[in-house]
Design an enzyme around this catalytic site. Structure first.
Site, PDB file in Angstrom:
ATOM      1  N   HIS A  23       5.981  81.874 -19.681  1.00 35.67           N
ATOM      2  CA  HIS A  23       5.023  82.079 -20.784  1.00 35.67           C
ATOM      3  C   HIS A  23       3.808  82.840 -20.243  1.00 35.67           C
ATOM      4  O   HIS A  23       2.676  82.371 -20.365  1.00 35.67           O
ATOM      5  CB  HIS A  23       4.573  80.731 -21.391  1.00 35.67           C
ATOM      6  CG  HIS A  23       5.593  80.116 -22.299  1.00 35.67           C
ATOM      7  ND1 HIS A  23       5.587  78.782 -22.625  1.00 35.67           N
ATOM      8  CD2 HIS A  23       6.645  80.658 -22.956  1.00 35.67           C
ATOM      9  CE1 HIS A  23       6.607  78.525 -23.435  1.00 35.67           C
ATOM     10  NE2 HIS A  23       7.258  79.640 -23.649  1.00 35.67           N
ATOM     11  N   HIS A  79      17.646  80.336 -30.654  1.00 38.44           N
ATOM     12  CA  HIS A  79      16.180  80.444 -30.560  1.00 38.44           C
ATOM     13  C   HIS A  79      15.852  81.880 -30.160  1.00 38.44           C
ATOM     14  O   HIS A  79      16.479  82.416 -29.241  1.00 38.44           O
ATOM     15  CB  HIS A  79      15.731  79.424 -29.504  1.00 38.44           C
ATOM     16  CG  HIS A  79      14.296  79.458 -29.133  1.00 38.44           C
ATOM     17  ND1 HIS A  79      13.282  79.773 -30.001  1.00 38.44           N
ATOM     18  CD2 HIS A  79      13.681  79.153 -27.943  1.00 38.44           C
ATOM     19  CE1 HIS A  79      12.122  79.678 -29.364  1.00 38.44           C
ATOM     20  NE2 HIS A  79      12.337  79.311 -28.123  1.00 38.44           N
ATOM     21  N   GLU A  81      13.142  83.236 -28.812  1.00 37.64           N
ATOM     22  CA  GLU A  81      12.205  83.571 -27.726  1.00 37.64           C
ATOM     23  C   GLU A  81      12.922  84.428 -26.687  1.00 37.64           C
ATOM     24  O   GLU A  81      14.125  84.263 -26.434  1.00 37.64           O
ATOM     25  CB  GLU A  81      11.631  82.286 -27.101  1.00 37.64           C
ATOM     26  CG  GLU A  81      10.364  82.557 -26.311  1.00 37.64           C
ATOM     27  CD  GLU A  81       9.562  81.298 -25.959  1.00 37.64           C
ATOM     28  OE1 GLU A  81      10.034  80.174 -26.211  1.00 37.64           O
ATOM     29  OE2 GLU A  81       8.444  81.465 -25.428  1.00 37.64           O
ATOM     30  N   ASP A  83      13.279  84.713 -23.626  1.00 38.21           N
ATOM     31  CA  ASP A  83      14.047  84.216 -22.474  1.00 38.21           C
ATOM     32  C   ASP A  83      15.490  83.890 -22.863  1.00 38.21           C
ATOM     33  O   ASP A  83      16.335  83.697 -21.989  1.00 38.21           O
ATOM     34  CB  ASP A  83      13.376  83.009 -21.813  1.00 38.21           C
ATOM     35  CG  ASP A  83      13.031  81.899 -22.774  1.00 38.21           C
ATOM     36  OD1 ASP A  83      12.672  82.186 -23.921  1.00 38.21           O
ATOM     37  OD2 ASP A  83      13.101  80.721 -22.372  1.00 38.21           O
ATOM     38  N   HIS A 146      11.018  74.133 -29.862  1.00 36.07           N
ATOM     39  CA  HIS A 146       9.563  74.112 -29.970  1.00 36.07           C
ATOM     40  C   HIS A 146       9.002  75.300 -30.762  1.00 36.07           C
ATOM     41  O   HIS A 146       7.787  75.475 -30.826  1.00 36.07           O
ATOM     42  CB  HIS A 146       8.954  74.110 -28.548  1.00 36.07           C
ATOM     43  CG  HIS A 146       9.209  75.388 -27.788  1.00 36.07           C
ATOM     44  ND1 HIS A 146       8.186  76.103 -27.220  1.00 36.07           N
ATOM     45  CD2 HIS A 146      10.320  76.108 -27.550  1.00 36.07           C
ATOM     46  CE1 HIS A 146       8.665  77.171 -26.631  1.00 36.07           C
ATOM     47  NE2 HIS A 146       9.945  77.203 -26.811  1.00 36.07           N
ATOM     48  N   ASP A 165      16.318  74.868 -25.809  1.00 39.88           N
ATOM     49  CA  ASP A 165      15.214  74.409 -24.947  1.00 39.88           C
ATOM     50  C   ASP A 165      15.163  72.882 -24.814  1.00 39.88           C
ATOM     51  O   ASP A 165      14.736  72.363 -23.773  1.00 39.88           O
ATOM     52  CB  ASP A 165      13.868  74.886 -25.514  1.00 39.88           C
ATOM     53  CG  ASP A 165      13.579  76.344 -25.193  1.00 39.88           C
ATOM     54  OD1 ASP A 165      14.078  76.859 -24.180  1.00 39.88           O
ATOM     55  OD2 ASP A 165      12.839  76.976 -25.974  1.00 39.88           O
ATOM     56  N   TYR A 193       8.336  69.634 -18.114  1.00 38.70           N
ATOM     57  CA  TYR A 193       8.740  70.488 -19.235  1.00 38.70           C
ATOM     58  C   TYR A 193       8.360  69.816 -20.558  1.00 38.70           C
ATOM     59  O   TYR A 193       7.755  70.435 -21.438  1.00 38.70           O
ATOM     60  CB  TYR A 193      10.254  70.680 -19.140  1.00 38.70           C
ATOM     61  CG  TYR A 193      10.867  71.687 -20.064  1.00 38.70           C
ATOM     62  CD1 TYR A 193      11.099  72.990 -19.649  1.00 38.70           C
ATOM     63  CD2 TYR A 193      11.266  71.334 -21.347  1.00 38.70           C
ATOM     64  CE1 TYR A 193      11.698  73.907 -20.483  1.00 38.70           C
ATOM     65  CE2 TYR A 193      11.863  72.242 -22.189  1.00 38.70           C
ATOM     66  CZ  TYR A 193      12.077  73.532 -21.752  1.00 38.70           C
ATOM     67  OH  TYR A 193      12.674  74.439 -22.589  1.00 38.70           O
ATOM     68  N   HIS A 226      17.938  75.755 -20.231  1.00 36.45           N
ATOM     69  CA  HIS A 226      17.242  75.862 -18.936  1.00 36.45           C
ATOM     70  C   HIS A 226      17.648  74.689 -18.042  1.00 36.45           C
ATOM     71  O   HIS A 226      17.655  73.534 -18.486  1.00 36.45           O
ATOM     72  CB  HIS A 226      15.718  75.775 -19.109  1.00 36.45           C
ATOM     73  CG  HIS A 226      15.115  76.907 -19.885  1.00 36.45           C
ATOM     74  ND1 HIS A 226      15.102  78.205 -19.443  1.00 36.45           N
ATOM     75  CD2 HIS A 226      14.479  76.920 -21.075  1.00 36.45           C
ATOM     76  CE1 HIS A 226      14.483  78.971 -20.327  1.00 36.45           C
ATOM     77  NE2 HIS A 226      14.104  78.217 -21.340  1.00 36.45           N
TER      78      HIS A 226
HETATM   79 FE1  FEO Z   1      11.413  78.603 -26.127  1.00 33.92          FE
HETATM   80 FE2  FEO Z   1      13.311  78.790 -23.378  1.00 33.92          FE
HETATM   81  O1  FEO Z   1      12.378  79.471 -24.821  1.00 33.92           O
END
Ligand code: FEO
Length: 395
Positions: A23, A79, A81, A83, A146, A165, A193, A226
């Site tokens: 981030h 998701h 995002e 990543d 999230h 996530d 996390y 992750h």
């Molecule tokens: Fe919310 Fe692993 O991205």
């Protein structure tokens, strides 16, 4: 590159050993991370998520080494995002018409980031995708866990929850599974996390956990996006999340401060001493913010029942390290935590008042008016700081 998970399900992600910040620079990743993507090869071939942008070309090359990309029938993006979606632009150049299953909010997110009008198929909680051989993917929206677009996908018969996530950790490993790694490291990273990314959404998470439990789905594997895949007693991390989402605290008090000429540091040390004297059972930890990783300190606050925050007065205010930290504490929306303030000053002395206001604004309950010290603490002032620590422990 492709690693077998169960039956016709494979891991096709990327282990990022070098990652130290996430981030931007908001989240420290001392142990790297992984971007887990999955390939399901039933009658239909399904790709679940991709990897972070810097690894996009490598990801698509590797995938093309495993399968003909044109054989991918469906892409599921849990998701948007970057990543997890970062390899989509390159991948979609090869297979531009392949349907992408995602939430309505993920369409906005993906279009907002990549400005492409791909073949989106919007799904909602309970929607199912038949992938052949009697198996289905069942989608569960995970809004605000999230991001607004987050969702999970459940593979029937194999009983795998692709949770994205949720239940993840920034933890690089080649071992893939939860039972093959150091358990202390794993749970430390999982808690960090949760503390830094999911705490603000704990109330939503509690409801979602109830909702998922009510579905009564057998879960053999939780395949996160992750860190490790939970295959050994996968519900252990769900149980941890239930604890962490329930205004979690341990018997811990954390002292957090910064200092200019060591006066406020001296107070911190005496306060720590007082807490320990008054309650030998309590875990007391102390962090100088300028010498500590803020995400690690946030994790310690997450574990604490009370936090004591100190700054000297500078320019009628507080040190920027403490101000920034208080800003993060407010963002976390901690509940049921107590707090107190302390600090040295030479003339105007506003720091304790400012910290008190910030703590209240962040939703923490003040234990007292705080401890202000004019100039450096002499022996009497040091003794008073010990007593201040004792009072906090007893409160
Ligand atoms: Fe919310 Fe692993 O991205």
């Amino acid at each position: 590159m492709k690693k077998h998970i169960k039956n016709n399900v494979y891991w096709v992600g990327k282990v990022d050993w070098e990652l130290r910040d996430f981030h931007g620079y908001e989240y420290s990743t001392h142990k790297g991370s992984t971007y887990n993507a999955y390939l399901i090869q039933e009658e239909k071939t399904v790709l679940i998520d991709t990897v972070w942008l810097p690894f996009a070309e490598e990801f698509v090359e590797n995938l093309a080494g495993e399968i003909d990309l044109r054989d991918i029938d469906y892409i599921v993006i849990n998701h948007g995002e970057v990543d997890h979606s970062g390899a989509l632009p390159i991948l979609m150049e090869h297979i531009p018409d392949t349907p992408i299953y995602c939430t309505a909010n993920a369409v906005k997110s993906l279009q907002g980031q990549y400005h492409k009008d791909w073949n989106f198929r919007v799904v909602k909680t309970g929607d199912k995708l038949d992938i052949g051989n009697g198996k289905e993917l069942v989608f569960v929206e995970m809004a605000m866990l999230h991001w607004p677009d987050s969702m999970a996908a459940y593979l029937t018969k194999d009983n795998i929850l692709f949770s994205n996530d949720a239940f993840g950790q920034h933890y690089a490993t080649e071992k893939l599974y939860n039972d093959l790694v150091d358990q202390c490291e794993l749970f430390a990273e999982a808690m960090k996390y949760y503390a830094n990314i999911l705490t603000p959404f704990s109330a939503i998470l509690r409801k979602k956990l109830d909702e998922i439990t009510a579905l009564n789905l057998p879960i053999d594997i939780i395949a996160t996006s992750h860190g490790v895949i939970w295959r050994d007693n996968p519900l252990q991390i769900v149980e941890k999340y239930a604890q962490w989402a329930n205004d979690y605290q341990e018997n811990q008090i954390t002292v957090v401060y910064d200092t200019m000429w060591n006066g406020t540091k001296m107070l911190a040390e005496r306060i720590v001493e007082g807490i320990g004297l008054a309650d030998p059972d309590v875990t007391v930890r102390s962090y100088n913010l300028s010498k500590s990783d803020v995400n690690d300190v946030i994790t310690e606050v997450f574990r604490s029942k009370a936090v004591v925050i100190g700054s000297p007065t500078i320019n009628n205010g507080i040190l920027h390290s403490v101000a920034g930290f208080l800003h993060m504490v407010k963002q976390m929306k901690f509940k049921k935590k107590k707090a107190a303030a302390f600090g040295c000053y030479g003339w105007s002395g506003e720091s304790v008042k400012i910290i008190n206001e910030s703590l209240q604004d962040a939703g923490l309950e003040l234990l007292n008016e705080g401890f202000r010290q004019l100039w450096n603490p002499d022996l009497d002032a040091q003794e008073a700081a010990v007593e201040f620590g004792k009072a906090i422990a007893r409160a």
